[in-house]
Design a protein around this motif. Structure first.
Motif, PDB file in Angstrom:
ATOM      1  N   CYS A 222       0.836  -1.200   0.000  1.00  0.00           N
ATOM      2  CA  CYS A 222       0.000   0.000   0.000  1.00  0.00           C
ATOM      3  C   CYS A 222       0.879   1.261   0.000  1.00  0.00           C
ATOM      4  CB  CYS A 222      -0.915  -0.017   1.227  1.00  0.00           C
ATOM      5  SG  CYS A 222      -1.926   1.457   1.356  1.00  0.00           S
ATOM      6  N   TRP A 223       0.757   2.046  -1.025  1.00  0.00           N
ATOM      7  CA  TRP A 223       1.581   3.248  -1.180  1.00  0.00           C
ATOM      8  C   TRP A 223       1.278   4.265  -0.080  1.00  0.00           C
ATOM      9  CZ3 TRP A 223       5.660   5.670  -1.855  1.00  0.00           C
ATOM     10  CH2 TRP A 223       5.799   6.932  -2.418  1.00  0.00           C
TER      11      TRP A 223
ATOM     12  N   ARG B 110       8.476   9.523 -10.704  1.00  0.00           N
ATOM     13  CA  ARG B 110       9.557   8.808 -11.384  1.00  0.00           C
ATOM     14  C   ARG B 110       9.861   7.505 -10.652  1.00  0.00           C
ATOM     15  NH1 ARG B 110      14.013  11.601 -10.491  1.00  0.00           N
ATOM     16  NH2 ARG B 110      13.073  13.317  -9.322  1.00  0.00           N
ATOM     17  N   PRO B 111      10.336   6.488 -11.364  1.00  0.00           N
ATOM     18  CA  PRO B 111      10.717   5.252 -10.674  1.00  0.00           C
ATOM     19  C   PRO B 111      12.061   5.411  -9.984  1.00  0.00           C
ATOM     20  CG  PRO B 111      11.132   5.036 -13.019  1.00  0.00           C
ATOM     21  CD  PRO B 111      10.492   6.382 -12.827  1.00  0.00           C
ATOM     22  N   TYR B 112      12.236   4.658  -8.936  1.00  0.00           N
ATOM     23  CA  TYR B 112      13.524   4.618  -8.249  1.00  0.00           C
ATOM     24  C   TYR B 112      14.254   3.360  -8.738  1.00  0.00           C
ATOM     25  CZ  TYR B 112      16.836   3.371  -4.595  1.00  0.00           C
ATOM     26  OH  TYR B 112      17.959   2.971  -3.920  1.00  0.00           O
ATOM     27  N   ILE B 113      15.479   3.530  -9.178  1.00  0.00           N
ATOM     28  CA  ILE B 113      16.210   2.399  -9.756  1.00  0.00           C
ATOM     29  C   ILE B 113      17.543   2.232  -9.042  1.00  0.00           C
ATOM     30  CG2 ILE B 113      17.166   1.405 -11.864  1.00  0.00           C
ATOM     31  CD1 ILE B 113      15.216   3.158 -13.445  1.00  0.00           C
ATOM     32  N   ASP B 114      17.823   1.012  -8.646  1.00  0.00           N
ATOM     33  CA  ASP B 114      19.048   0.717  -7.917  1.00  0.00           C
ATOM     34  C   ASP B 114      19.693  -0.517  -8.544  1.00  0.00           C
ATOM     35  OD1 ASP B 114      21.027   0.055  -6.109  1.00  0.00           O
ATOM     36  OD2 ASP B 114      19.792   0.511  -4.347  1.00  0.00           O
ATOM     37  N   GLU B 115      20.947  -0.376  -8.961  1.00  0.00           N
ATOM     38  CA  GLU B 115      21.641  -1.504  -9.589  1.00  0.00           C
ATOM     39  C   GLU B 115      22.737  -2.069  -8.689  1.00  0.00           C
ATOM     40  OE1 GLU B 115      21.756  -1.468 -14.238  1.00  0.00           O
ATOM     41  OE2 GLU B 115      22.554   0.427 -13.507  1.00  0.00           O
ATOM     42  N   SER B 116      22.655  -1.742  -7.411  1.00  0.00           N
ATOM     43  CA  SER B 116      23.757  -2.132  -6.533  1.00  0.00           C
ATOM     44  C   SER B 116      23.522  -3.470  -5.840  1.00  0.00           C
ATOM     45  CB  SER B 116      23.973  -1.049  -5.469  1.00  0.00           C
ATOM     46  OG  SER B 116      22.825  -0.928  -4.658  1.00  0.00           O
TER      47      SER B 116
ATOM     48  N   GLY C 213      24.597  -7.528  -9.025  1.00  0.00           N
ATOM     49  CA  GLY C 213      24.225  -8.010 -10.353  1.00  0.00           C
ATOM     50  C   GLY C 213      22.730  -7.986 -10.625  1.00  0.00           C
ATOM     51  N   ARG C 214      21.971  -7.597  -9.617  1.00  0.00           N
ATOM     52  CA  ARG C 214      20.522  -7.514  -9.811  1.00  0.00           C
ATOM     53  C   ARG C 214      20.115  -6.043  -9.876  1.00  0.00           C
ATOM     54  NH1 ARG C 214      21.959 -11.092  -6.040  1.00  0.00           N
ATOM     55  NH2 ARG C 214      21.374 -13.259  -6.331  1.00  0.00           N
ATOM     56  N   THR C 215      18.956  -5.823 -10.482  1.00  0.00           N
ATOM     57  CA  THR C 215      18.420  -4.461 -10.531  1.00  0.00           C
ATOM     58  C   THR C 215      17.130  -4.417  -9.728  1.00  0.00           C
ATOM     59  OG1 THR C 215      19.356  -4.061 -12.704  1.00  0.00           O
ATOM     60  CG2 THR C 215      17.536  -2.646 -12.047  1.00  0.00           C
ATOM     61  N   PHE C 216      16.965  -3.352  -8.984  1.00  0.00           N
ATOM     62  CA  PHE C 216      15.763  -3.154  -8.183  1.00  0.00           C
ATOM     63  C   PHE C 216      15.089  -1.871  -8.653  1.00  0.00           C
ATOM     64  CE2 PHE C 216      13.873  -1.296  -4.256  1.00  0.00           C
ATOM     65  CZ  PHE C 216      12.875  -2.233  -4.074  1.00  0.00           C
ATOM     66  N   ILE C 217      13.819  -1.957  -8.975  1.00  0.00           N
ATOM     67  CA  ILE C 217      13.068  -0.782  -9.443  1.00  0.00           C
ATOM     68  C   ILE C 217      11.795  -0.650  -8.623  1.00  0.00           C
ATOM     69  CG2 ILE C 217      11.896   0.296 -11.408  1.00  0.00           C
ATOM     70  CD1 ILE C 217      13.735  -1.247 -13.259  1.00  0.00           C
ATOM     71  N   LEU C 218      11.559   0.542  -8.121  1.00  0.00           N
ATOM     72  CA  LEU C 218      10.313   0.844  -7.411  1.00  0.00           C
ATOM     73  C   LEU C 218       9.538   1.880  -8.217  1.00  0.00           C
ATOM     74  CD1 LEU C 218      11.116   1.433  -3.596  1.00  0.00           C
ATOM     75  CD2 LEU C 218       9.542  -0.271  -4.536  1.00  0.00           C
ATOM     76  N   TRP C 219       8.234   1.728  -8.276  1.00  0.00           N
ATOM     77  CA  TRP C 219       7.395   2.735  -8.907  1.00  0.00           C
ATOM     78  C   TRP C 219       6.005   2.670  -8.282  1.00  0.00           C
ATOM     79  CZ3 TRP C 219       8.156  -2.066 -10.848  1.00  0.00           C
ATOM     80  CH2 TRP C 219       7.072  -2.769 -11.356  1.00  0.00           C
ATOM     81  N   THR C 220       5.189   3.663  -8.560  1.00  0.00           N
ATOM     82  CA  THR C 220       3.843   3.675  -7.989  1.00  0.00           C
ATOM     83  C   THR C 220       2.794   3.585  -9.087  1.00  0.00           C
ATOM     84  OG1 THR C 220       3.743   6.087  -8.045  1.00  0.00           O
ATOM     85  CG2 THR C 220       4.557   5.069  -6.025  1.00  0.00           C
ATOM     86  N   GLU C 221       1.696   2.926  -8.733  1.00  0.00           N
ATOM     87  CA  GLU C 221       0.538   2.860  -9.635  1.00  0.00           C
ATOM     88  C   GLU C 221      -0.687   3.146  -8.784  1.00  0.00           C
ATOM     89  OE1 GLU C 221       0.122  -0.515 -12.277  1.00  0.00           O
ATOM     90  OE2 GLU C 221       2.280  -0.749 -12.354  1.00  0.00           O
ATOM     91  N   GLY C 222      -1.139   4.399  -8.791  1.00  0.00           N
ATOM     92  CA  GLY C 222      -2.289   4.759  -7.959  1.00  0.00           C
ATOM     93  C   GLY C 222      -1.979   4.523  -6.495  1.00  0.00           C
TER      94      GLY C 222
ATOM     95  N   LEU D  71       6.152   0.355 -17.454  1.00  0.00           N
ATOM     96  CA  LEU D  71       6.305   1.716 -16.961  1.00  0.00           C
ATOM     97  C   LEU D  71       6.147   2.701 -18.103  1.00  0.00           C
ATOM     98  CD1 LEU D  71       9.380   1.359 -14.586  1.00  0.00           C
ATOM     99  CD2 LEU D  71       6.991   1.495 -13.995  1.00  0.00           C
ATOM    100  N   ALA D  72       5.492   3.828 -17.808  1.00  0.00           N
ATOM    101  CA  ALA D  72       5.322   4.860 -18.831  1.00  0.00           C
ATOM    102  C   ALA D  72       6.683   5.423 -19.206  1.00  0.00           C
ATOM    103  CB  ALA D  72       4.421   5.963 -18.298  1.00  0.00           C
ATOM    104  N   GLU D  73       6.943   5.528 -20.508  1.00  0.00           N
ATOM    105  CA  GLU D  73       8.253   6.000 -20.950  1.00  0.00           C
ATOM    106  C   GLU D  73       8.547   7.412 -20.468  1.00  0.00           C
ATOM    107  OE1 GLU D  73       9.327   5.580 -24.935  1.00  0.00           O
ATOM    108  OE2 GLU D  73       8.960   3.425 -25.014  1.00  0.00           O
ATOM    109  N   ALA D  74       7.475   8.203 -20.295  1.00  0.00           N
ATOM    110  CA  ALA D  74       7.673   9.597 -19.890  1.00  0.00           C
ATOM    111  C   ALA D  74       8.336   9.705 -18.522  1.00  0.00           C
ATOM    112  CB  ALA D  74       6.329  10.315 -19.869  1.00  0.00           C
ATOM    113  N   SER D  75       8.159   8.650 -17.718  1.00  0.00           N
ATOM    114  CA  SER D  75       8.699   8.720 -16.360  1.00  0.00           C
ATOM    115  C   SER D  75      10.141   8.223 -16.282  1.00  0.00           C
ATOM    116  CB  SER D  75       7.831   7.887 -15.424  1.00  0.00           C
ATOM    117  OG  SER D  75       7.934   6.517 -15.764  1.00  0.00           O
TER     118      SER D  75
END
Lengths: 190, 281
Positions: free
Chosen positions: B209-210, B233-239, B242-251, B272-276
């Motif tokens: 729940c956001w 905007r999404p939060y992106i972490d590549e640390s 070797g894995r990537t972690f991405i957080l974003w919100t949808e409503g 994910l919307a390209e604009a973000s």
């Protein structure tokens, strides 16, 4: 390039009928499972359609009209040769379907993986081996992407018939594919 | 809906003709009855197999030329042009891919090598990033198992329905098939977990729940991450080794994705919307 001397019939035919060539070609290919036969069937269909273009009622479903011509051509050319019965014995198919469904109900999940190893030719052959009524609806729905309504119009049958043939056709197809997979050593024994 | 009624609806469901209450009743029954769910997935598998393996073939040019010649046309190029019109198949959504059976989900998760960071990270239970990393590691290591295994988005949606207080999105990930889901909680807040696979690779999706995360009392994220997400905007972490972690919100839903692949690769699979993009830290 603008054509010179083309009749209005030719122009109409090209603009209205020919865009559906892929639909007919793919149906012919899956029904005959042979590209040379499919070539002949498509050509014959279009030539008949052109010959009887005046009979086509403008504004009606041209795909259904073309499809019926092709189906009749297919019946005339191939069904007799294949010695296939004119009608499917639905009771027999239903009984067979019920039998195989019960026998194989427990082991399908693991066996699904075996399908991935089958060749495209195996799948095409399995379709070609289906009884004609089932083959037709499976091809039109699952390969050509037509709606139930379109298929019902093509076949001049109720929607419920399309649905039940699809259900049985897919079940029969699954059984055949499982057999192929098992024959090739892919399927898990169940 | 009983099992007999379910069976009568399978074909309509496979072809996506069910709507409204019929659709809901169908998927509710599929969720409750494993045997019926299998029957549904078996039929859907065949349709998917045909769609994937038997492509629409274009009419050979020599055939179209022959037809034009026979019908007296003088313009074969026009015919060829007309033959390029979109085929019926092109109007279909390529939504369904090969359904992976449940046995493969569990098998894959159990045999995968444990990741170096496979501890549950219990000391950081309130931290969304730590939670999702721990769940991902747990699923790979096999000590967390999906509570439901299905390739059907509708079945997975039914699994979460009414249990979370926020919408759980069973996304269509490009080239990946959903294979299972799990629901648990942290500090009383529901956490939804989804697993997708493709050719032995896994994408893990975390959702919660956001609003609760924004509130920060039961679940939390670093302020900088919250700021990025609040900006859309999404939060992106590549640390992550070797894995990537991405957080974003949808409503009302906070979504996270983890996979052993690079940022661009993972982004290319997510809805994910390209604009973000991009929103890398």
């Amino acid at each position: 390039m603008k054509a010179i001397g083309k009749t209005s019939k030719q122009r109409e035919f090209e603009s209205e009928a020919l865009p559906h060539a892929d639909l007919l070609y793919n149906y012919a290919l899956r029904m005959t499972n042979n590209s040379a036969d499919a070539d002949d069937l498509v050509q014959e269909t279009f030539l008949k359609a052109f010959r009887f273009w005046d009979k086509y009622e403008k504004g009606t479903n041209i795909r259904a009209w073309l499809f019926r011509i092709m189906k009749n051509s297919y019946i005339n050319r191939y069904r007799r040769e294949a010695k296939e019965p004119d009608t499917v014995d639905y009771d027999e198919i239903q009984n067979f379907y019920n039998t195989i469904r019960d026998e194989s109900a427990d082991s399908h999940d693991a066996q699904d993986s075996a399908f991935g190893n089958l060749l495209d030719d195996d799948i095409a052959t399995a379709i070609a081996d289906l009884p004609e009524d089932f083959r037709t609806v499976v091809i039109l729905c699952d390969i050509e992407g037509l709606t139930y309504e379109e298929i019902a119009e093509f076949l001049d049958c109720p929607l419920g018939t399309v649905r039940s043939r699809l259900h049985r056709g897919r079940s029969l197809l699954r059984t055949r594919l499982l057999k192929y997979a098992k024959d090739r050593g892919y399927a898990v024994e169940g | 809906m009983n099992c007999r009624q379910f069976e009568e609806q399978i074909t309509s469901a496979v072809d996506q003709y069910l709507q409204g209450d019929d659709r809901k009743e169908f998927y509710d029954h599929a969720f409750r009855c494993p045997q019926c769910r299998k029957a549904f997935e078996r039929e859907r598998f065949i349709k998917t197999l045909l769609q994937r393996r038997l492509r629409i073939v274009q009419t050979p040019h020599e055939i179209s030329h022959a037809i034009v010649a026979e019908t007296g046309s003088t313009d074969p190029d026009a015919l060829l042009h007309s033959l390029q019109a979109p085929s019926p198949r092109s109007h279909r959504t390529a939504r369904f891919f090969l359904a992976v059976a449940a046995v493969f989900v569990l098998g894959f998760l159990v045999v995968s090598s444990p990741s170096p960071d496979s501890s549950p990270l219990s000391a950081q239970r309130a931290d969304v990033i730590a939670q999702s990393a721990a769940m991902y590691a747990g699923l790979l290591a096999g000590w967390m198992k999906p509570q439901i295994s299905s390739a059907e988005p509708e079945v997975l949606e039914a699994f979460f329905e009414g249990k979370t207080g926020f919408p759980v999105h069973v996304h269509s990930l490009r080239d990946y098939t959903p294979v299972g889901a799990l629901l648990n909680e942290a500090s009383g807040v529901p956490l939804a977990h989804l697993v997708y696979t493709s050719n032995g690779k896994t994408v893990y999706i975390y959702q919660t729940c956001w609003n609760t995360v924004q509130d920060g009392r039961k679940l939390k994220i670093p302020d900088q991450v919250k700021k990025t997400l609040c900006a859309g905007r999404p939060y992106i972490d590549e640390s992550f080794d070797g894995r990537t972690f991405i957080l974003w919100t949808e409503g009302r839903t906070l979504c996270g994705a983890i996979a052993r692949m690079g940022q661009q690769d993972l982004l290319s699979h997510l809805p994910l919307a390209e604009a973000s993009l991009p929103g890398a830290r």
